[in-house]
Motif scaffolding. Structure first.
Motif, mmCIF file in Angstrom:
data_model
loop_
_atom_site.group_PDB
_atom_site.id
_atom_site.type_symbol
_atom_site.label_atom_id
_atom_site.label_comp_id
_atom_site.label_asym_id
_atom_site.label_seq_id
_atom_site.Cartn_x
_atom_site.Cartn_y
_atom_site.Cartn_z
ATOM 1 N N GLU A 253 0.831 -1.195 0.000
ATOM 2 C CA GLU A 253 0.000 0.000 0.000
ATOM 3 C C GLU A 253 0.867 1.247 0.000
ATOM 4 N N LYS A 254 0.266 2.373 -0.361
ATOM 5 C CA LYS A 254 1.036 3.611 -0.310
ATOM 6 C C LYS A 254 1.398 3.907 1.147
ATOM 7 N N LEU A 255 2.541 4.521 1.327
ATOM 8 C CA LEU A 255 3.087 4.719 2.665
ATOM 9 C C LEU A 255 2.251 5.715 3.463
ATOM 10 N N SER A 256 2.156 5.479 4.751
ATOM 11 C CA SER A 256 1.434 6.390 5.637
ATOM 12 C C SER A 256 2.238 7.668 5.838
ATOM 13 N N VAL A 257 1.574 8.684 6.358
ATOM 14 C CA VAL A 257 2.247 9.949 6.633
ATOM 15 C C VAL A 257 3.347 9.744 7.674
ATOM 16 N N GLU A 258 3.076 8.895 8.677
ATOM 17 C CA GLU A 258 4.077 8.633 9.706
ATOM 18 C C GLU A 258 5.321 7.975 9.108
ATOM 19 N N ALA A 259 5.115 7.006 8.215
ATOM 20 C CA ALA A 259 6.257 6.356 7.568
ATOM 21 C C ALA A 259 7.037 7.339 6.711
ATOM 22 N N MET A 260 6.323 8.229 6.024
ATOM 23 C CA MET A 260 6.997 9.231 5.192
ATOM 24 C C MET A 260 7.828 10.179 6.057
ATOM 25 N N GLU A 261 7.325 10.537 7.236
ATOM 26 C CA GLU A 261 8.087 11.418 8.124
ATOM 27 C C GLU A 261 9.363 10.742 8.594
ATOM 28 N N VAL A 262 9.302 9.432 8.869
ATOM 29 C CA VAL A 262 10.500 8.704 9.280
ATOM 30 C C VAL A 262 11.524 8.696 8.145
ATOM 31 N N ILE A 263 11.054 8.438 6.916
ATOM 32 C CA ILE A 263 11.966 8.394 5.760
ATOM 33 C C ILE A 263 12.599 9.756 5.522
ATOM 34 N N LEU A 264 11.806 10.809 5.584
ATOM 35 C CA LEU A 264 12.329 12.155 5.343
ATOM 36 C C LEU A 264 13.290 12.582 6.453
ATOM 37 N N MET A 265 12.965 12.242 7.702
ATOM 38 C CA MET A 265 13.854 12.595 8.802
ATOM 39 C C MET A 265 15.192 11.862 8.673
ATOM 40 N N ARG A 266 15.153 10.612 8.242
ATOM 41 C CA ARG A 266 16.395 9.869 8.027
ATOM 42 C C ARG A 266 17.224 10.527 6.925
ATOM 43 N N ALA A 267 16.557 10.991 5.876
ATOM 44 C CA ALA A 267 17.282 11.655 4.780
ATOM 45 C C ALA A 267 17.914 12.956 5.246
ATOM 46 N N VAL A 268 17.167 13.733 6.047
ATOM 47 C CA VAL A 268 17.684 15.012 6.536
ATOM 48 C C VAL A 268 18.908 14.797 7.424
ATOM 49 N N ARG A 269 18.840 13.816 8.303
ATOM 50 C CA ARG A 269 19.972 13.550 9.188
ATOM 51 C C ARG A 269 21.171 13.029 8.418
ATOM 52 N N SER A 270 20.930 12.209 7.409
ATOM 53 C CA SER A 270 22.048 11.686 6.635
ATOM 54 C C SER A 270 22.760 12.782 5.862
ATOM 55 N N LEU A 271 22.022 13.818 5.470
ATOM 56 C CA LEU A 271 22.629 14.937 4.757
ATOM 57 C C LEU A 271 23.314 15.920 5.696
ATOM 58 N N GLY A 272 23.033 15.833 6.977
ATOM 59 C CA GLY A 272 23.607 16.774 7.928
ATOM 60 C C GLY A 272 22.817 18.059 8.032
ATOM 61 N N ILE A 273 21.560 18.059 7.571
ATOM 62 C CA ILE A 273 20.706 19.247 7.683
ATOM 63 C C ILE A 273 20.084 19.267 9.072
ATOM 64 N N ARG A 274 20.018 20.444 9.663
ATOM 65 C CA ARG A 274 19.494 20.579 11.020
ATOM 66 C C ARG A 274 18.017 20.939 10.977
ATOM 67 N N VAL A 275 17.241 20.228 11.797
ATOM 68 C CA VAL A 275 15.801 20.425 11.844
ATOM 69 C C VAL A 275 15.473 21.427 12.941
ATOM 70 N N LEU A 276 14.679 22.436 12.592
ATOM 71 C CA LEU A 276 14.273 23.460 13.549
ATOM 72 C C LEU A 276 12.835 23.213 13.982
#
Length: 535
Positions: A253-276
């Motif tokens: 099935e298409k990914l849930s919003v929660e799963a998408m947030e986990v994937i995006l947060m992992r991408a942001v951390r891997s790039l070294g971008i800081r979340v505000l």
């Protein structure tokens, strides 16, 4: 007894040293075939030939010339995550975003890093223990774009190679039948000579026609290959039933919003971008000094990530590529303006601008096409005007042909509204003509008006049910159909008049009172198709 002198390498080709075309090592000609077989399997580095060569003092091949795989990442981390640990400078982030799309770079290699699809890959599921035990059955992975079909195949490939299983990938968009036959022939040789299994992954398998799909049947049946097919189309319509019976269909099935947030947060951390978080500032003084050498740090609002998770509609590829586009755009803007004091900040507006609009899942030629038109039809039948407008918009904004929707509305006017509101058919035909005249996007309001009118209109299936009863009567009739009564037949010639055609017919306009006359065949006299038939 005279001994022959030792043969030189020139006189005996079996003693001559030959360079391996894969790893570039030099070996005696007698050993090259066996070494090449092992080298192609990926085990030449640790085999006996490698140790023997080390003892002989052969220099190791140059790593730059050898097409070797990148160094393995640390457990639980992707290669991109290792690169992103050094800080969040714009130069390092730009380098990480260069080349392949972010969605491909962050593709996980283990089931532990796989996010989403808990229903089919959870701890209690049937498939997960099979994959962990390297007992992969033939599978058809069916799901919308970006739900993780190719990623799951990538994980199976990574696991199978470690277990000594051969993994081959083909795309049905470019592969031909001969390519499939070559892979199957190699799989037969691997199984016969090395007892080695072969897993064949076919991306977009629905693009193979029925004859091409038949190529797999005997080889999947006897276990020559384990087939894994990925498709966005309903396998019931696009894959041979014989092939389906030999594979297990896994519905993703298409990914849930929660799963998408986990994937995006992992991408942001891997790039070294800081979340505000909400209320935080992106200046260096508010978030702490950037790491050494980080002259232009990059920040992203937590709300921007949440918005992106919603807008990508469960498509991880769209979400990651949208994030990549937003980051690259902000980095380019910072370089162009030379503003490097406070760094680059990615806001919710930047994310929306990168995606332009919500990613709407809709396929005009696939199952979603039929799902949405069915939902529209049933919503109008249930007099839900809000749901009717929603499904109409889903179709039109997804690129549906407005004339197709208009034609379905013409049908609905008679099938579901019928004689309860005879003007509904006039509305539907007028809507079709209006759409034909002006096209999209102007005609969308015409269809919206018609849909709301039909949702609010009274419903009657009297005519629809009566005609269905007539068809059922014709299907159930045994023997020849009854002839048309003579008095109802036309008699344009003298011969036909002499045979009795039209004899006794009463012309209704000539009578002031109702005319008693039979119009059905004798066998159906007294039948009323408008009464509900007993089942």
């Amino acid at each position: 007894m005279q001994l022959s002198p030792p043969q030189s390498q020139e006189s005996n080709p079996m003693l001559a040293r030959v360079q391996c075309p894969v790893c570039l090592r030099e070996l005696p000609g007698a050993d090259i075939n066996a070494h090449l077989d092992r080298c192609l399997q990926g085990g030449a580095e640790a085999d006996g030939d490698g140790r023997a060569e080390a003892e002989r003092g052969s220099p190791p091949p140059c790593k730059k010339l050898r097409p070797a795989a990148p160094a393995p990442a640390a457990p639980g981390c992707s290669p991109l995550q290792q690169q992103g640990r050094g800080g969040g400078s714009s130069s390092s982030i730009a380098q990480q975003l260069a080349g392949k799309p972010l969605a491909d770079k962050l593709r996980p290699d283990t089931l532990g890093d796989y996010v989403g699809q808990e229903r089919v890959l959870g701890a209690q599921s049937l498939l997960r223990p099979l994959l962990e035990a390297h007992e992969v059955p033939s599978l058809i992975l069916w799901g919308p774009p970006g739900c993780g079909k190719t990623t799951l195949a990538h994980i199976i490939a990574s696991s199978s190679r470690k277990n000594g299983t051969r993994f081959v990938t083909l795309s049905a968009t470019s592969a031909k039948t001969n390519d499939v036959r070559d892979v199957i022939s190699q799989a037969q040789n691997e199984k016969r000579l090395f007892k080695r299994k072969t897993i064949l992954f076919i991306d977009e398998i629905h693009r193979f026609n029925k004859a091409q799909q038949d190529t797999f049947l005997p080889h999947v049946e006897c276990g020559t290959v384990t087939l894994i097919g990925a498709t966005t189309e309903n396998p019931s319509f696009q894959v041979n039933s014989a092939l389906l019976s030999r594979c297990r269909v896994i519905v993703l099935e298409k990914l849930s919003v929660e799963a998408m947030e986990v994937i995006l947060m992992r991408a942001v951390r891997s790039l070294g971008i800081r979340v505000l978080g909400q209320g935080e500032q992106h200046s260096s003084s508010a978030t702490g000094s950037p790491s050494e050498g980080s002259e232009f740090p990059v920040y992203i609002e937590e709300k921007a990530l949440s918005t992106l998770a919603y807008l990508c509609d469960g498509d991880a590829r769209t979400g990651l590529n949208g994030l990549q586009l937003a980051v690259q755009a902000r980095l380019a803007a910072g370089v162009a303006t030379g503003s490097s004091t406070d760094g680059a900040l990615i806001t919710e507006e930047h994310v929306k601008e990168g995606l332009q609009r919500s990613h709407i899942l809709y396929d005009r030629a696939g199952e979603e096409h039929y799902n949405c038109i069915s939902a529209l039809h049933k919503s109008m039948r249930g007099s839900d005007e809000n749901a009717s407008l929603y499904w109409l918009a889903r179709m039109l904004e997804g690129g549906e042909d407005p004339l197709y929707v208009a034609r379905r509305l013409v049908r609905f006017a008679s099938e579901d509204i019928g004689l309860a509101d005879p003007l509904a058919l006039t509305q539907a035909v007028a809507a079709y003509q209006g759409c034909h005249f002006i096209g999209m996007p102007e005609c969308e309001v015409i269809l919206a008006q018609c849909v709301v009118y039909f949702a609010r209109a009274p419903k009657s299936i009297e005519v629809y049910r009566a005609y269905s009863n007539v068809k059922e009567c014709l299907r159930m009739h045994t023997g020849p159909l009854p002839p048309v009564p003579l008095h109802l037949r036309n008699a344009p010639t003298r011969l036909m008049k002499n045979l009795g055609y039209g004899k006794g017919y009463k012309y209704n306009p000539m009578y002031k009172e109702p005319v008693e006359q039979d119009y059905l065949p004798e066998e159906l006299k007294g039948v009323n198709f408008f009464k509900e038939q007993k089942t």
